[in-house]
Design a protein around this motif. Structure first.
Motif, PDB file in Angstrom:
ATOM      1  N   PHE A  42       0.863  -1.531  -0.053  1.00 23.52           N
ATOM      2  CA  PHE A  42       0.495   0.010  -0.437  1.00 23.52           C
ATOM      3  C   PHE A  42       0.920   1.653  -0.174  1.00 23.52           C
ATOM      4  CE2 PHE A  42      -3.695  -2.401   2.551  1.00 23.52           C
ATOM      5  CZ  PHE A  42      -4.046  -3.121   1.364  1.00 23.52           C
ATOM      6  N   SER A  43       2.043   1.089   0.759  1.00 20.36           N
ATOM      7  CA  SER A  43       2.952   2.184   0.593  1.00 20.36           C
ATOM      8  C   SER A  43       3.637   2.556  -0.538  1.00 20.36           C
ATOM      9  CB  SER A  43       3.511   1.964   2.115  1.00 20.36           C
ATOM     10  OG  SER A  43       4.548   0.849   1.787  1.00 20.36           O
ATOM     11  N   ARG A  44       4.448   1.457  -1.136  1.00 17.84           N
ATOM     12  CA  ARG A  44       4.924   1.665  -2.261  1.00 17.84           C
ATOM     13  C   ARG A  44       4.261   2.624  -4.088  1.00 17.84           C
ATOM     14  NH1 ARG A  44       7.474  -4.075  -0.973  1.00 17.84           N
ATOM     15  NH2 ARG A  44       5.933  -4.971  -2.309  1.00 17.84           N
ATOM     16  N   GLN A  45       2.530   2.313  -3.782  1.00 17.06           N
ATOM     17  CA  GLN A  45       1.818   2.606  -4.208  1.00 17.06           C
ATOM     18  C   GLN A  45       1.013   3.876  -4.232  1.00 17.06           C
ATOM     19  OE1 GLN A  45       2.355   1.504  -7.264  1.00 17.06           O
ATOM     20  NE2 GLN A  45       3.532  -0.858  -6.595  1.00 17.06           N
ATOM     21  N   ARG A  46       1.949   4.973  -3.941  1.00 19.45           N
ATOM     22  CA  ARG A  46       1.771   6.213  -4.032  1.00 19.45           C
ATOM     23  C   ARG A  46       0.963   6.785  -4.983  1.00 19.45           C
ATOM     24  NH1 ARG A  46       5.639   9.386   0.424  1.00 19.45           N
ATOM     25  NH2 ARG A  46       4.265  10.704  -1.098  1.00 19.45           N
ATOM     26  N   ALA A  84     -11.640  11.327  -9.449  1.00 15.03           N
ATOM     27  CA  ALA A  84     -12.840  10.393  -9.724  1.00 15.03           C
ATOM     28  C   ALA A  84     -11.408   8.973  -9.957  1.00 15.03           C
ATOM     29  CB  ALA A  84     -13.595   9.640 -10.041  1.00 15.03           C
ATOM     30  N   PRO A  85     -10.852   9.492 -11.962  1.00 20.89           N
ATOM     31  CA  PRO A  85     -10.334   8.588 -11.919  1.00 20.89           C
ATOM     32  C   PRO A  85      -9.052   7.994 -11.055  1.00 20.89           C
ATOM     33  CG  PRO A  85     -10.714   9.822 -13.428  1.00 20.89           C
ATOM     34  CD  PRO A  85     -11.562  10.259 -11.465  1.00 20.89           C
ATOM     35  N   LEU A  86      -8.454   8.662  -9.893  1.00 20.14           N
ATOM     36  CA  LEU A  86      -7.386   8.158  -9.857  1.00 20.14           C
ATOM     37  C   LEU A  86      -7.302   7.435  -8.486  1.00 20.14           C
ATOM     38  CD1 LEU A  86      -6.348  11.041  -7.808  1.00 20.14           C
ATOM     39  CD2 LEU A  86      -5.579  10.548  -9.561  1.00 20.14           C
ATOM     40  N   VAL A  87      -8.819   6.723  -8.072  1.00 22.58           N
ATOM     41  CA  VAL A  87      -8.944   5.515  -7.653  1.00 22.58           C
ATOM     42  C   VAL A  87      -9.161   3.957  -8.243  1.00 22.58           C
ATOM     43  CG1 VAL A  87     -11.128   3.841  -6.333  1.00 22.58           C
ATOM     44  CG2 VAL A  87     -11.132   6.369  -6.158  1.00 22.58           C
ATOM     45  N   PRO A  88      -9.765   4.264  -9.678  1.00 25.07           N
ATOM     46  CA  PRO A  88      -9.986   2.752 -10.269  1.00 25.07           C
ATOM     47  C   PRO A  88      -7.283   2.761 -11.212  1.00 25.07           C
ATOM     48  CG  PRO A  88     -10.476   4.347 -11.343  1.00 25.07           C
ATOM     49  CD  PRO A  88     -10.594   4.993 -10.169  1.00 25.07           C
ATOM     50  N   MET A  99      -6.036   1.279  -7.853  1.00 25.95           N
ATOM     51  CA  MET A  99      -6.349  -0.875  -7.525  1.00 25.95           C
ATOM     52  C   MET A  99      -5.838  -1.115  -9.006  1.00 25.95           C
ATOM     53  SD  MET A  99      -9.563  -0.297  -7.899  1.00 25.95           S
ATOM     54  CE  MET A  99     -10.354  -1.882  -7.814  1.00 25.95           C
ATOM     55  N   GLY A 100      -5.316  -0.575 -10.400  1.00 28.11           N
ATOM     56  CA  GLY A 100      -4.801  -1.272 -11.261  1.00 28.11           C
ATOM     57  C   GLY A 100      -3.348  -1.456 -10.294  1.00 28.11           C
ATOM     58  N   ARG A 101      -2.507  -0.021 -10.215  1.00 26.99           N
ATOM     59  CA  ARG A 101      -1.224  -0.497  -9.611  1.00 26.99           C
ATOM     60  C   ARG A 101      -0.973  -0.925  -7.854  1.00 26.99           C
ATOM     61  NH1 ARG A 101       1.533   6.072  -9.316  1.00 26.99           N
ATOM     62  NH2 ARG A 101       3.297   4.677  -7.834  1.00 26.99           N
ATOM     63  N   LEU A 102      -1.965  -1.647  -7.801  1.00 26.87           N
ATOM     64  CA  LEU A 102      -2.216  -2.695  -6.376  1.00 26.87           C
ATOM     65  C   LEU A 102      -2.281  -3.922  -6.469  1.00 26.87           C
ATOM     66  CD1 LEU A 102      -4.547  -1.367  -3.351  1.00 26.87           C
ATOM     67  CD2 LEU A 102      -2.047  -1.542  -3.913  1.00 26.87           C
TER      68      LEU A 102
END
Length: 227
Positions: A122-126, A153-157, A160-163
């Motif tokens: 979680f911390s790496r994907q800032r 809003a586009p920041l949420v997906p 998710m993709g980076r996670l």
């Protein structure tokens, strides 16, 4: 007529003597000597057997005494109730550890790597403009919940993709995604200009940020929240 008359009497015939007195005495002497030799031999044999029997009895007595001493020295101890209870407790603990080991080997606890890999992911994907406010990791990683705020809003997906690229998140899926717009504080009441004319109305306020919630299958918000 002629008739022969035998006037010889058999008793007058010379008799042969098979055993004379001297012969009988000699034979008797030989027999007595043989008996004496046999008696002496029997006496020697009896003395040897007696000595051997005495030695055997002494050896048997010594071994019996040694056996008695050993029994006294190594007398059987009474069964300790404390030791028996400790053995039962140790066996129960061993069975519990074996069961736990088998459960871990079968993957009964899901992901057994702990919480740290998730929080590092979680911390790496800032992402600039997105921050997390609450994270739920339960059931060994089988249940994951993420709550946070985003300016767009586009920041949420995108997050998710980076996670999904993190190795610890492989095979994990989110079942629900909820986003709520948070409006700014209400504007104050319009001012009244001099002469009773109202001031021009302000433009409608735009949302300040969005609140979002990501929940995996079976997750409930704030079920388990490591801080």
């Amino acid at each position: 007529m002629t008739q022969q008359i035998n006037l010889f009497n058999p008793i007058f015939r010379k008799q042969k003597k098979y055993f004379s007195s001297l012969t009988m005495v000699q034979a008797l002497a030989i027999i007595c000597g043989a008996c004496a030799l046999l008696a002496v031999d029997a006496a020697f044999r009896t003395r040897a057997l007696t000595a051997q029997a005495a030695g055997t009895e002494a050896l048997l007595a010594a071994r019996q005494q040694r056996l008695t001493d050993v029994k006294v020295q190594f007398a059987p101890r009474q069964k300790s109730a404390t030791i028996a209870a400790e053995i039962v407790a140790a066996q129960a603990e061993l069975a519990m550890l074996q069961s736990a080991t088998a459960t871990v080997q079968r993957g009964g606890f899901g992901d057994t790597v702990g919480f740290s890999p998730y929080f590092r992911a979680f911390s790496r994907q800032r992402i600039e403009g997105l921050w997390l406010t609450d994270v739920t990791v339960a059931s060994g990683g089988a249940t994951i919940g993420i709550e946070g705020k985003a300016l767009q809003a586009p920041l949420v997906p995108q997050y998710m993709g980076r996670l999904a690229q993190e190795s610890v998140m492989k095979g994990k899926a989110f079942a629900t995604l909820a986003m709520t717009a948070v409006a700014p504080a209400p504007a104050p009441a319009p001012l009244v200009l001099a002469g009773g004319a109202p001031a021009p109305a302000a433009a409608p306020a735009t949302p300040v940020y969005l609140k979002f919630s990501l929940q995996s299958v079976g997750a409930s918000p704030k079920a388990e929240t490591p801080k």
